[in-house]
Scaffold this motif. Structure first.
Motif, mmCIF file in Angstrom:
data_model
loop_
_atom_site.group_PDB
_atom_site.id
_atom_site.type_symbol
_atom_site.label_atom_id
_atom_site.label_comp_id
_atom_site.label_asym_id
_atom_site.label_seq_id
_atom_site.Cartn_x
_atom_site.Cartn_y
_atom_site.Cartn_z
ATOM 1 N N ASP A 122 6.202 21.649 10.574
ATOM 2 C CA ASP A 122 6.850 22.834 9.999
ATOM 3 C C ASP A 122 7.736 22.450 8.818
ATOM 4 O O ASP A 122 7.750 23.128 7.787
ATOM 5 N N TYR A 123 8.477 21.363 8.967
ATOM 6 C CA TYR A 123 9.346 20.908 7.880
ATOM 7 C C TYR A 123 8.507 20.529 6.662
ATOM 8 O O TYR A 123 8.813 20.937 5.526
ATOM 9 N N VAL A 124 7.442 19.750 6.894
ATOM 10 C CA VAL A 124 6.576 19.324 5.791
ATOM 11 C C VAL A 124 5.943 20.532 5.116
ATOM 12 O O VAL A 124 5.907 20.629 3.881
ATOM 13 N N THR A 125 5.439 21.473 5.918
ATOM 14 C CA THR A 125 4.793 22.666 5.366
ATOM 15 C C THR A 125 5.742 23.437 4.454
ATOM 16 O O THR A 125 5.372 23.825 3.334
ATOM 17 N N ASN A 126 6.959 23.669 4.902
ATOM 18 C CA ASN A 126 7.923 24.424 4.093
ATOM 19 C C ASN A 126 8.227 23.709 2.784
ATOM 20 O O ASN A 126 8.292 24.339 1.712
ATOM 21 N N LYS A 127 8.418 22.397 2.841
ATOM 22 C CA LYS A 127 8.732 21.637 1.637
ATOM 23 C C LYS A 127 7.561 21.651 0.646
ATOM 24 O O LYS A 127 7.753 21.814 -0.566
ATOM 25 N N VAL A 128 6.342 21.472 1.164
ATOM 26 C CA VAL A 128 5.179 21.379 0.279
ATOM 27 C C VAL A 128 4.847 22.741 -0.326
ATOM 28 O O VAL A 128 4.558 22.840 -1.525
ATOM 29 N N VAL A 129 4.878 23.802 0.475
ATOM 30 C CA VAL A 129 4.580 25.138 -0.067
ATOM 31 C C VAL A 129 5.613 25.513 -1.131
ATOM 32 O O VAL A 129 5.263 26.069 -2.185
ATOM 33 N N ASP A 130 6.876 25.176 -0.909
ATOM 34 C CA ASP A 130 7.898 25.420 -1.933
ATOM 35 C C ASP A 130 7.578 24.649 -3.211
ATOM 36 O O ASP A 130 7.772 25.162 -4.327
ATOM 37 N N TYR A 132 0.830 -1.200 0.000
ATOM 38 C CA TYR A 132 0.000 0.000 0.000
ATOM 39 C C TYR A 132 0.864 1.249 0.000
ATOM 40 O O TYR A 132 1.965 1.257 0.555
ATOM 41 N N THR A 133 0.341 2.308 -0.600
ATOM 42 C CA THR A 133 1.030 3.591 -0.559
ATOM 43 C C THR A 133 0.643 4.351 0.709
ATOM 44 O O THR A 133 -0.435 4.158 1.270
ATOM 45 N N ASP A 134 1.539 5.220 1.157
ATOM 46 C CA ASP A 134 1.226 6.227 2.161
ATOM 47 C C ASP A 134 1.195 7.576 1.457
ATOM 48 O O ASP A 134 1.721 7.722 0.350
ATOM 49 N N SER A 135 0.568 8.560 2.090
ATOM 50 C CA SER A 135 0.505 9.883 1.474
ATOM 51 C C SER A 135 0.534 10.964 2.539
ATOM 52 O O SER A 135 -0.181 10.873 3.537
ATOM 53 N N VAL A 136 1.394 11.952 2.338
ATOM 54 C CA VAL A 136 1.434 13.133 3.193
ATOM 55 C C VAL A 136 0.752 14.259 2.432
ATOM 56 O O VAL A 136 1.164 14.616 1.326
ATOM 57 N N ASN A 137 -0.319 14.789 3.020
ATOM 58 C CA ASN A 137 -1.145 15.783 2.343
ATOM 59 C C ASN A 137 -1.220 17.054 3.184
ATOM 60 O O ASN A 137 -1.213 16.991 4.418
ATOM 61 N N CYS A 138 -1.309 18.176 2.528
ATOM 62 C CA CYS A 138 -1.443 19.453 3.224
ATOM 63 C C CYS A 138 -2.697 20.181 2.753
ATOM 64 O O CYS A 138 -3.000 20.181 1.561
ATOM 65 N N HIS A 139 -3.410 20.779 3.702
ATOM 66 C CA HIS A 139 -4.498 21.698 3.385
ATOM 67 C C HIS A 139 -3.973 23.102 3.640
ATOM 68 O O HIS A 139 -3.615 23.443 4.776
ATOM 69 N N ILE A 140 -3.891 23.903 2.585
ATOM 70 C CA ILE A 140 -3.291 25.236 2.645
ATOM 71 C C ILE A 140 -4.395 26.282 2.556
ATOM 72 O O ILE A 140 -5.066 26.420 1.521
#
Length: 282
Positions: A218-226, A147-155
């Motif tokens: 915070d790390y995930v947010t910075n990477k995803v927004v970039d 199965y896949t995993d997924s990291v998702n952000c709601h901005i």
């Protein structure tokens, strides 16, 4: 309903098919991008059946949403049921005239429930240990599923991105290797965001998610927004807040042979008082 019918075509990866039949450019921007956006996987490993299904049944169909959001569906189902959260089920057995479920509640107390029937609806790789009476062919097939995993952000944004009417943006690997798709929720349905404001939901490939899933918010947010800046330049300066979600066991990571194997699995599924339900059927 039953993708094992397509098992005879399940002989190569989507990349093998796409580059041979469509060419490199259409593979990169249509085949691979579709699989990344919908499943978080890559055409280099996924069965070509996933691409055929996605194009005809998802992209080729009509998408619908619930007026109050997807939660209204689960709330409606749960309203008529006795729902126990944080329960740990140890074993399910078919007793011939019914089923027996051994489980532990959130307080640590053990229980044995005897019921008329039981539906086991968990990720395929968890079925065998939970239901030891499962046929060997079924158990081996399900244990082989990944199965896949997924990291998702709601901005959440001060304002909606101007000039972008789309609801879904699929992101080619050439634009960003890890960001697979963006949903513009403010375009999806009324009420998803306050008037004039924007709401983006981002989705990551299985590979990038594996890198991000243990990192802090915070790390995930910075990477995803970039990463989103590569698709929607300037959004970083317009962010109100970001909520990070980490999904485990999202979709089956198919490979050539997965759906051919499903046909054999279907010939051995239990037909007694314990039945199986799961995404692995389709």
């Amino acid at each position: 309903e039953d993708l094992s019918d397509a098992g005879r075509f399940d002989v190569e990866t989507a990349e093998s098919y796409g580059r041979r039949a469509l060419g490199d450019e259409l593979y990169d921007y249509v085949v691979d991008t579709t699989l990344r956006g919908l499943l978080g996987t890559s055409g280099s490993v996924s069965s070509t059946i996933d691409f055929f299904f996605a194009v005809t049944k998802i992209l080729g169909g009509t998408l619908h949403v619930f007026e109050g959001g997807s939660q209204t569906y689960t709330d409606a189902i749960a309203s008529g049921l006795d729902v126990r959260c944080l329960a740990d089920v140890h074993e399910v057995r078919d007793t011939g005239g019914g089923a027996e479920v051994t489980w532990r509640d959130a307080a640590g107390a053990d229980h044995v429930e005897r019921v008329d029937a039981c539906v086991v609806a968990v990720p395929g790789s968890q079925v065998g240990p939970l239901f030891p009476q499962l046929d060997r062919v079924c158990a081996e097939y399900l244990s082989s599923l990944r199965y896949t995993d997924s990291v998702n952000c709601h901005i959440a944004m001060h304002t909606a991105p101007a000039g972008v009417p789309a609801t879904i943006l699929q992101v080619p690997r050439t634009i960003h290797n890890g960001l697979s798709g963006i949903i513009l929720d403010h375009n999806k349905a009324p009420g998803r965001a306050p008037g004039g404001k924007g709401l983006l939901s981002t989705y990551s490939t299985a590979e990038w998610s594996a890198e991000l899933i243990e990192e802090d918010d915070d790390y995930v947010t910075n990477k995803v927004v970039d990463a989103v800046e590569n698709v929607l330049p300037g959004i970083g300066a317009d962010v109100d807040f970001v909520r990070v979600h980490r999904w485990r066991n999202v979709v089956v990571y198919s490979r050539p042979g997965t759906y051919a194997g499903l046909a054999e699995f279907n010939r051995h599924i239990p037909t007694g008082r314990v039945r199986l339900a799961g995404d692995y059927f389709s």
